[in-house]
Design an enzyme around this catalytic site. Structure first.
Site, PDB file in Angstrom:
ATOM      1  N   LYS A 191       0.846  -1.200   0.000  1.00 27.29           N
ATOM      2  CA  LYS A 191       0.000   0.000   0.000  1.00 27.29           C
ATOM      3  C   LYS A 191       0.880   1.248   0.000  1.00 27.29           C
ATOM      4  O   LYS A 191       0.601   2.220  -0.704  1.00 27.29           O
ATOM      5  CB  LYS A 191      -0.929  -0.003   1.225  1.00 27.29           C
ATOM      6  CG  LYS A 191      -2.047  -1.038   1.117  1.00 27.29           C
ATOM      7  CD  LYS A 191      -2.794  -1.183   2.439  1.00 27.29           C
ATOM      8  CE  LYS A 191      -3.757  -2.366   2.392  1.00 27.29           C
ATOM      9  NZ  LYS A 191      -4.393  -2.640   3.701  1.00 27.29           N
ATOM     10  N   ASP A 241     -10.309   3.470   5.161  1.00 30.90           N
ATOM     11  CA  ASP A 241     -10.847   2.117   4.985  1.00 30.90           C
ATOM     12  C   ASP A 241     -12.379   2.135   4.976  1.00 30.90           C
ATOM     13  O   ASP A 241     -13.006   1.152   4.568  1.00 30.90           O
ATOM     14  CB  ASP A 241     -10.374   1.206   6.135  1.00 30.90           C
ATOM     15  CG  ASP A 241      -9.068   0.495   5.802  1.00 30.90           C
ATOM     16  OD1 ASP A 241      -8.813   0.276   4.600  1.00 30.90           O
ATOM     17  OD2 ASP A 241      -8.325   0.147   6.739  1.00 30.90           O
ATOM     18  N   GLN A 274      -3.972  -1.505  10.054  1.00 24.28           N
ATOM     19  CA  GLN A 274      -3.989  -2.809   9.384  1.00 24.28           C
ATOM     20  C   GLN A 274      -4.591  -3.871  10.312  1.00 24.28           C
ATOM     21  O   GLN A 274      -4.163  -4.029  11.454  1.00 24.28           O
ATOM     22  CB  GLN A 274      -2.546  -3.199   8.976  1.00 24.28           C
ATOM     23  CG  GLN A 274      -2.453  -4.489   8.198  1.00 24.28           C
ATOM     24  CD  GLN A 274      -3.160  -4.434   6.840  1.00 24.28           C
ATOM     25  OE1 GLN A 274      -3.042  -3.468   6.098  1.00 24.28           O
ATOM     26  NE2 GLN A 274      -3.915  -5.482   6.535  1.00 24.28           N
TER      27      GLN A 274
END
Ligand code: NAD
Length: 296
Positions: A55, A122, A99
């Site tokens: 990412k 997210d 994460q």
């Protein structure tokens, strides 16, 4: 006989990343700063390390500034919450992604809900979830994987209104937000899960099938309506003989040939779209925080 189209997510994702990169240059020219994305990694899960690294690289390639914060697996939830509060206040950071999975002694939703919803790239914060379900798409940051699926669908079918869409799997990350997005497109949506009855019959109704169940080749060829468009989110590692392994999706890809109208491959379908949509969300968050017209 139907000729099944292979939906190339890699090419579509490259196009989206190029659009984000172009818009990021415009953003930099107007503001003098780059959008910033910070990934938070807790512990040393090797898969998570790879995801975060990928990412970060993708962000840099699109002109987005990439930061990473790492805490040991033994860190307390309070330490993580303190770090999130610092990032919320950090002007350089437009997007925060924690994460998952987190170590077992931490409550993921409590951590996610501590993120400033405007930086929640997210799209898992309860405020973004609420905005998505209540028709506030212009206010929400939408989870990356389902949004990537929607972009692939829209390329094939600009108007999804009235279509029978079946989403297999009801996770907060994929299944539920996918259902919300398809509903917003005026599809008739069926959400199928582990307690659903007669799953093959439910799936046979689908003009659009999104499979996110995490079970290798769970969906068989004779569960597919002829001509259906299939988005296969699943990523499952299976044995491929001689000690080797390979990735397969949640749909029996070979069996779908000649029945489905179109299908995403695994790998090379939804996966690349997820990262591209994360970059898009970061840029969007950066624009919204500065009350700028979205440059995308
Ligand atoms: P999850 O395990 O959180 O959810 C799976 C869902 O499938 C659950 O809602 C469950 O009800 C349903 N389910 C499980 N067994 C079932 C059964 N026998 N019949 C019907 N439903 C059943 O998984 P997730 O996070 O939503 O991910 C799903 C898959 O997608 C995984 O393979 C994951 O690796 C993959 N994934 C891919 C991407 C990507 O970028 N391509 C992103 C996220 C997830």
């Amino acid at each position: 006989m139907i000729v099944t189209q292979r939906i190339d997510g890699k090419v579509r994702a490259e196009r989206l990343v190029a659009d984000v990169a172009a818009a990021t240059s415009k953003f930099k020219a107007e503001t003098g700063a780059a959008p910033g994305l910070c990934a938070v990694l807790v512990g040393d899960n090797p898969a998570s390390q790879i995801y975060v690294r990928n990412k970060g690289r993708a962000a840099v390639a699109a002109g987005i500034e990439s930061f990473q914060e790492t805490l040991p697996a033994t860190a307390s939830e309070a330490e993580l919450l303190r770090l999130v509060a610092e990032l919320n206040a950090d002007e350089r950071v437009d997007g925060i992604l924690v994460q998952l999975p987190l170590p077992k002694h931490m409550e993921p939703q409590r951590v996610i809900d501590a993120i400033d919803p405007k930086k929640d790239v997210d799209g898992f914060h309860v405020q973004n979830v609420g905005a998505l379900w209540s028709g506030g798409l212009d206010r929400a940051l939408v989870p990356c994987t389902p949004y990537g699926c929607l972009l692939l669908l829209r390329d094939l079918m600009p108007d999804l209104a009235g279509m029978e869409a079946v989403v297999l799997g009801r996770s907060n990350i994929v299944g539920k937000p996918m259902a919300a997005l398809l509903l917003a497109e005026n599809c008739t949506v069926t959400l199928v899960h582990s307690r659903s009855r007669s799953i093959p019959d439910l799936l046979r109704r689908a003009d659009i099938l999104v499979a996110a169940v995490g079970r290798a080749e769970f969906v068989r060829g004779d569960w597919i309506k002829p001509g259906a468009v299939i988005i296969d989110v699943g990523i499952n590692r299976v044995a491929a003989g001689e000690g080797k392994s390979k990735l397969v999706g949640d749909v029996a890809f070979a069996e779908a040939q000649g029945i489905a109208g179109a299908i995403t491959p695994v790998p090379g379908g939804v996966g690349p779209m997820t990262i591209a949509c994360l970059l898009r969300n970061t840029l969007l968050a950066a624009c919204r925080r500065r009350r700028m017209e979205s440059v995308l």
